[in-house]
Design a protein around this motif. Structure first.
Motif, mmCIF file in Angstrom:
data_model
loop_
_atom_site.group_PDB
_atom_site.id
_atom_site.type_symbol
_atom_site.label_atom_id
_atom_site.label_comp_id
_atom_site.label_asym_id
_atom_site.label_seq_id
_atom_site.Cartn_x
_atom_site.Cartn_y
_atom_site.Cartn_z
ATOM 1 N N LEU A 21 44.687 -12.816 -2.488
ATOM 2 C CA LEU A 21 44.377 -11.689 -1.618
ATOM 3 C C LEU A 21 45.024 -10.414 -2.128
ATOM 4 C CD1 LEU A 21 44.645 -13.414 1.867
ATOM 5 C CD2 LEU A 21 42.620 -12.264 0.967
ATOM 6 N N GLU A 31 43.320 -6.942 -3.074
ATOM 7 C CA GLU A 31 43.833 -5.685 -2.526
ATOM 8 C C GLU A 31 43.985 -4.635 -3.622
ATOM 9 O OE1 GLU A 31 45.510 -2.972 0.255
ATOM 10 O OE2 GLU A 31 44.508 -4.884 0.603
ATOM 11 N N ALA A 77 35.602 -6.485 -1.537
ATOM 12 C CA ALA A 77 36.323 -6.232 -0.285
ATOM 13 C C ALA A 77 36.180 -4.779 0.149
ATOM 14 C CB ALA A 77 37.790 -6.588 -0.445
ATOM 15 N N CYS A 135 49.953 -5.664 4.212
ATOM 16 C CA CYS A 135 48.515 -5.840 3.986
ATOM 17 C C CYS A 135 48.043 -7.064 4.776
ATOM 18 C CB CYS A 135 48.225 -6.059 2.502
ATOM 19 S SG CYS A 135 48.848 -4.744 1.423
ATOM 20 N N LEU A 195 39.627 -5.986 4.944
ATOM 21 C CA LEU A 195 41.072 -5.895 4.796
ATOM 22 C C LEU A 195 41.613 -4.727 5.615
ATOM 23 C CD1 LEU A 195 41.395 -6.405 0.924
ATOM 24 C CD2 LEU A 195 41.589 -8.145 2.722
ATOM 25 N N SER A 202 45.378 -2.445 6.037
ATOM 26 C CA SER A 202 46.752 -2.224 5.597
ATOM 27 C C SER A 202 47.291 -0.966 6.252
ATOM 28 C CB SER A 202 46.844 -2.129 4.068
ATOM 29 O OG SER A 202 46.129 -1.009 3.595
ATOM 30 N N TRP A 204 44.574 -9.624 6.105
ATOM 31 C CA TRP A 204 43.186 -10.103 6.068
ATOM 32 C C TRP A 204 42.697 -10.226 7.502
ATOM 33 C CZ3 TRP A 204 41.645 -15.132 7.876
ATOM 34 C CH2 TRP A 204 40.294 -15.424 7.659
ATOM 35 N N GLU A 216 38.333 -1.844 2.788
ATOM 36 C CA GLU A 216 39.554 -1.546 3.536
ATOM 37 C C GLU A 216 39.226 -0.693 4.753
ATOM 38 O OE1 GLU A 216 43.938 -1.724 3.504
ATOM 39 O OE2 GLU A 216 42.629 -2.414 1.902
#
Length: 242
Positions: free
Chosen positions: A18, A22, A177, A114, A213, A215, A116, A179
């Motif tokens: 992961l 990221e 992914a 961070c 994701l 963060s 998931w 964010e």
């Protein structure tokens, strides 16, 4: 490695895997893995941080460097980073952060946890903003969103009295992914809207075939509470030195 990760289900991914995902969503890189630019979806994104350090919850640290840094400096920093321990808490800085800054000649440091995002229950009254409907919902806030939206979809919004009061949109994107970026108007904070928007956004991202994701920074306790309330999986800490 990213090609190997693609064959795994999301729930099978380790904190190390992961963290690699990221890093790929945070910055673009060249064929040698050297950082180029911030991986924002809109045009004219900023130049990448000089160094990205990832600290998985269970696994070794890994460094990523901007393409203009000399090899000798990189080797020196990598030796130090090899002594880093796995991330212990959400807010702990890297053990050798001051040493990295010294070797790089200074620079702003940004670090934080961070997460998931798993499948989450979605409120029925969430609205997804589009180029066609966005102006109807931003009369008293988020006026800048109309120009950004073509690049940051999906964008989930909580609507109150015809106005978007909280949005969750895509602020970094890679092939694998996406964010989350969450913002709530000041008068509407503390009501759980951030979690509602984030849950709907995550569902839409997953339906597009990407991993959602989330963060935040080490001192953003509000965002950390949102992650805790939603039951997000913390997998490590990222540290950027600019």
């Amino acid at each position: 490695m990213l090609n190997q990760i693609k064959s795994l289900g999301e729930t099978d991914l380790s904190s190390v895997q992961l963290m690699e995902i990221e890093a790929d969503v945070l910055f673009t890189s060249d064929e040698n893995g050297r950082l180029l630019r911030v991986n924002e979806p809109w045009p004219d994104s900023a130049r990448a941080a000089r160094m990205l350090l990832t600290l998985p919850q269970n696994g070794p640290a890994r460094c990523y460097f901007r393409e203009d840094l000399p090899d000798e400096l990189i080797r020196e920093i990598e030796k130090i980073a090899g002594r880093e321990e796995p991330a212990q808490t959400l807010t702990s800085p890297p053990n050798y952060q001051k040493e990295y800054v010294r070797l790089l000649g200074g620079g702003k440091v940004e670090y934080g946890p961070c997460y998931w995002m798993p499948d989450l229950p979605v409120e029925a009254d969430i609205v997804f903003l589009s180029e066609q409907n966005v102006r109807s919902f931003i009369q008293n806030g988020f006026s800048w969103l109309a120009e950004e939206l073509p690049y940051s979809a999906p964008c989930a919004a909580v609507i109150r009295d015809g106005q978007a009061v909280c949005i969750c949109r895509s602020v970094r994107k890679s092939r694998q992914a996406t964010e989350a970026g969450v913002e709530t108007l000041p008068d509407h904070r503390g009501r759980g809207y951030a979690g509602q928007a984030a849950a709907a956004w995550a569902q839409a991202v997953r339906q597009s075939g990407r991993i959602p994701l989330y963060s935040t920074s080490w001192d953003n306790l509000v965002s950390q509470r949102v992650a805790q309330k939603l039951g997000l999986r913390w997998y490590g800490v990222s540290c950027e030195i600019w």
